[in-house]
Motif scaffolding. Structure first.
Motif, mmCIF file in Angstrom:
data_model
loop_
_atom_site.group_PDB
_atom_site.id
_atom_site.type_symbol
_atom_site.label_atom_id
_atom_site.label_comp_id
_atom_site.label_asym_id
_atom_site.label_seq_id
_atom_site.Cartn_x
_atom_site.Cartn_y
_atom_site.Cartn_z
ATOM 1 N N ARG A 7 0.820 -1.225 0.000
ATOM 2 C CA ARG A 7 0.000 0.000 0.000
ATOM 3 C C ARG A 7 0.851 1.271 0.000
ATOM 4 O O ARG A 7 0.538 2.226 0.695
ATOM 5 C CB ARG A 7 -0.965 0.004 1.183
ATOM 6 N N ASP A 8 1.916 1.281 -0.815
ATOM 7 C CA ASP A 8 2.745 2.476 -0.875
ATOM 8 C C ASP A 8 2.443 3.332 -2.097
ATOM 9 O O ASP A 8 3.149 4.288 -2.383
ATOM 10 C CB ASP A 8 4.235 2.111 -0.840
ATOM 11 N N GLY A 9 1.377 2.983 -2.839
ATOM 12 C CA GLY A 9 0.969 3.777 -3.981
ATOM 13 C C GLY A 9 1.603 3.374 -5.290
ATOM 14 O O GLY A 9 1.339 3.984 -6.318
ATOM 15 N N THR A 10 2.449 2.360 -5.280
ATOM 16 C CA THR A 10 3.086 1.895 -6.514
ATOM 17 C C THR A 10 2.767 0.422 -6.736
ATOM 18 O O THR A 10 2.646 -0.355 -5.785
ATOM 19 C CB THR A 10 4.610 2.084 -6.478
ATOM 20 N N MET A 11 2.648 0.030 -8.010
ATOM 21 C CA MET A 11 2.308 -1.349 -8.355
ATOM 22 C C MET A 11 3.542 -2.243 -8.252
ATOM 23 O O MET A 11 4.626 -1.881 -8.728
ATOM 24 C CB MET A 11 1.764 -1.418 -9.785
ATOM 25 N N ASP A 12 3.377 -3.396 -7.645
ATOM 26 C CA ASP A 12 4.445 -4.372 -7.505
ATOM 27 C C ASP A 12 4.070 -5.633 -8.290
ATOM 28 O O ASP A 12 2.971 -5.741 -8.813
ATOM 29 C CB ASP A 12 4.662 -4.689 -6.026
ATOM 30 N N MET A 13 4.982 -6.597 -8.364
ATOM 31 C CA MET A 13 4.727 -7.842 -9.095
ATOM 32 C C MET A 13 4.706 -9.029 -8.143
ATOM 33 O O MET A 13 5.507 -9.093 -7.210
ATOM 34 C CB MET A 13 5.827 -8.102 -10.136
ATOM 35 N N LEU A 14 3.808 -9.978 -8.417
ATOM 36 C CA LEU A 14 3.766 -11.246 -7.702
ATOM 37 C C LEU A 14 3.599 -12.343 -8.734
ATOM 38 O O LEU A 14 2.707 -12.258 -9.581
ATOM 39 C CB LEU A 14 2.609 -11.268 -6.702
ATOM 40 N N PHE A 15 4.473 -13.364 -8.704
ATOM 41 C CA PHE A 15 4.388 -14.437 -9.691
ATOM 42 C C PHE A 15 5.007 -15.709 -9.128
ATOM 43 O O PHE A 15 5.891 -15.659 -8.278
ATOM 44 C CB PHE A 15 5.092 -14.029 -10.995
ATOM 45 N N GLY A 42 8.483 7.501 -3.918
ATOM 46 C CA GLY A 42 7.267 7.179 -3.182
ATOM 47 C C GLY A 42 6.346 8.371 -3.002
ATOM 48 O O GLY A 42 6.618 9.483 -3.484
ATOM 49 N N LEU A 43 5.258 8.138 -2.302
ATOM 50 C CA LEU A 43 4.286 9.195 -2.028
ATOM 51 C C LEU A 43 4.794 10.118 -0.928
ATOM 52 O O LEU A 43 5.482 9.689 0.002
ATOM 53 C CB LEU A 43 2.957 8.593 -1.595
ATOM 54 N N CYS A 44 4.417 11.368 -1.024
ATOM 55 C CA CYS A 44 4.762 12.351 0.008
ATOM 56 C C CYS A 44 3.937 12.074 1.268
ATOM 57 O O CYS A 44 2.780 11.654 1.180
ATOM 58 C CB CYS A 44 4.480 13.764 -0.480
ATOM 59 N N PRO A 45 4.506 12.302 2.434
ATOM 60 C CA PRO A 45 3.764 12.044 3.676
ATOM 61 C C PRO A 45 2.638 13.029 3.925
ATOM 62 O O PRO A 45 1.783 12.789 4.759
ATOM 63 C CB PRO A 45 4.853 12.153 4.753
ATOM 64 N N SER A 46 2.643 14.154 3.190
ATOM 65 C CA SER A 46 1.625 15.182 3.404
ATOM 66 C C SER A 46 1.213 15.775 2.062
ATOM 67 O O SER A 46 2.027 15.907 1.153
ATOM 68 C CB SER A 46 2.185 16.285 4.307
ATOM 69 N N THR A 47 -0.049 16.142 1.940
ATOM 70 C CA THR A 47 -0.525 16.747 0.693
ATOM 71 C C THR A 47 0.006 18.164 0.518
ATOM 72 O O THR A 47 -0.046 18.717 -0.578
ATOM 73 C CB THR A 47 -2.070 16.788 0.655
ATOM 74 N N THR A 48 0.550 18.744 1.581
ATOM 75 C CA THR A 48 1.116 20.090 1.475
ATOM 76 C C THR A 48 2.577 20.058 1.051
ATOM 77 O O THR A 48 3.162 21.099 0.746
ATOM 78 C CB THR A 48 0.996 20.834 2.818
ATOM 79 N N ASN A 49 3.168 18.892 1.021
ATOM 80 C CA ASN A 49 4.560 18.743 0.596
ATOM 81 C C ASN A 49 4.649 18.968 -0.909
ATOM 82 O O ASN A 49 3.876 18.409 -1.680
ATOM 83 C CB ASN A 49 5.052 17.342 0.962
ATOM 84 N N ASP A 64 0.128 13.480 -8.406
ATOM 85 C CA ASP A 64 1.225 13.277 -9.355
ATOM 86 C C ASP A 64 1.568 11.799 -9.539
ATOM 87 O O ASP A 64 2.677 11.467 -9.969
ATOM 88 C CB ASP A 64 2.485 14.026 -8.871
ATOM 89 N N LEU A 65 0.641 10.906 -9.213
ATOM 90 C CA LEU A 65 0.934 9.473 -9.313
ATOM 91 C C LEU A 65 1.308 9.053 -10.728
ATOM 92 O O LEU A 65 2.048 8.095 -10.923
ATOM 93 C CB LEU A 65 -0.259 8.641 -8.827
ATOM 94 N N CYS A 66 0.796 9.743 -11.727
ATOM 95 C CA CYS A 66 1.066 9.355 -13.115
ATOM 96 C C CYS A 66 2.274 10.067 -13.708
ATOM 97 O O CYS A 66 2.572 9.905 -14.887
ATOM 98 C CB CYS A 66 -0.170 9.599 -13.988
ATOM 99 N N VAL A 67 2.976 10.860 -12.889
ATOM 100 C CA VAL A 67 4.191 11.514 -13.370
ATOM 101 C C VAL A 67 5.291 10.466 -13.465
ATOM 102 O O VAL A 67 5.553 9.726 -12.516
ATOM 103 C CB VAL A 67 4.618 12.661 -12.417
ATOM 104 N N ALA A 68 5.941 10.392 -14.631
ATOM 105 C CA ALA A 68 6.974 9.369 -14.858
ATOM 106 C C ALA A 68 8.174 9.581 -13.935
ATOM 107 O O ALA A 68 8.562 10.708 -13.636
ATOM 108 C CB ALA A 68 7.415 9.404 -16.308
ATOM 109 N N ASP A 69 8.747 8.480 -13.492
ATOM 110 C CA ASP A 69 9.958 8.504 -12.676
ATOM 111 C C ASP A 69 11.057 7.848 -13.510
ATOM 112 O O ASP A 69 10.991 6.650 -13.807
ATOM 113 C CB ASP A 69 9.723 7.744 -11.367
ATOM 114 N N THR A 70 12.077 8.600 -13.867
ATOM 115 C CA THR A 70 13.139 8.058 -14.731
ATOM 116 C C THR A 70 13.964 6.984 -14.034
ATOM 117 O O THR A 70 14.688 6.239 -14.690
ATOM 118 C CB THR A 70 14.082 9.190 -15.200
ATOM 119 N N PHE A 71 13.848 6.883 -12.713
ATOM 120 C CA PHE A 71 14.604 5.873 -11.975
ATOM 121 C C PHE A 71 13.765 4.640 -11.639
ATOM 122 O O PHE A 71 14.212 3.767 -10.905
ATOM 123 C CB PHE A 71 15.181 6.487 -10.693
#
Length: 201
Positions: A7-15, A42-49, A64-71
């Protein structure tokens, strides 16, 4: 299979992965369950961040969840130093078996049977359905995602880790009576009733 196990806001893999798969039965032996955690900002701890520090992005605001992360990356290296990948034997979760049904061989070519995910206990963490194989039996199994503790699949020997996996033992008698499953899924009828579905031979 992509999901949100921690539940950190990012999709992980299970297989699943197995040392050997019988082409006639679709049963895998010496199987493991693998969890690859998504590595990105990851997600910011506060919406004001703002998400930035000295001009460098350090976290993402919920909008900004859909903003690409180059890393962004998945690291599938099985090493004690890699905390973003967890691999544990099926036998650490399912009693008395290390085998899974991984293909439905009634089709040509055989159809892969993925591990299925759904929140069976409504705690916000996805649980898992799989079909264990023992002899000629193909039995659906419900496994809960739980906080890590010693002796749980997916956790270290000391009991640390992101999430552990524990087989359900209460209320699963109808599943345990099934011996010829070939597929399984979660179903939420009208988004108010928890159900699971099984396809029989």
């Amino acid at each position: 299979m992509f999901f949100l196990p921690d539940r950190d806001g990012t999709m992980d893999m299970l297989f699943p992965s197995c040392a050997h798969v019988d082409s006639s039965t679709g049963t895998g032996t010496d199987c493991f369950i693998n969890v690859a955690y998504n590595q990105q900002v990851g997600l910011c701890p506060s919406t004001t961040n703002s998400g930035f520090s000295n001009g460098v992005r350090i976290c993402r605001r919920p909008m900004d969840l859909c903003v690409a992360d180059t890393f962004f990356r998945f690291n599938l290296t099985d090493s004690p130093d890699n905390t973003a990948f967890v691999r544990f034997p099926v036998s650490s979760v399912f009693p008395s078996t290390s085998s899974l049904l991984v293909y439905d061989t009634t089709f040509t070519p055989p159809i892969p049977i993925p591990l299925k995910l759904g929140d069976a206990d409504l705690d916000g963490f996805p649980d898992m359905l799989a079909i264990s194989a023992q002899g000629h039996d193909r039995t659906p199994r419900l496994v809960y995602s739980v906080p890590c503790a010693a002796g749980l699949g997916g956790c270290s020997k000391s009991g640390t880790g992101r999430r552990g996996w524990k087989i359900a033992t209460k209320g699963v008698e109808p599943l345990e009576n099934i011996k010829d499953a070939r597929s399984i899924t979660f179903l939420d009828t009208d988004e108010d009733v928890r159900c699971s579905g099984v396809i029989y031979k």
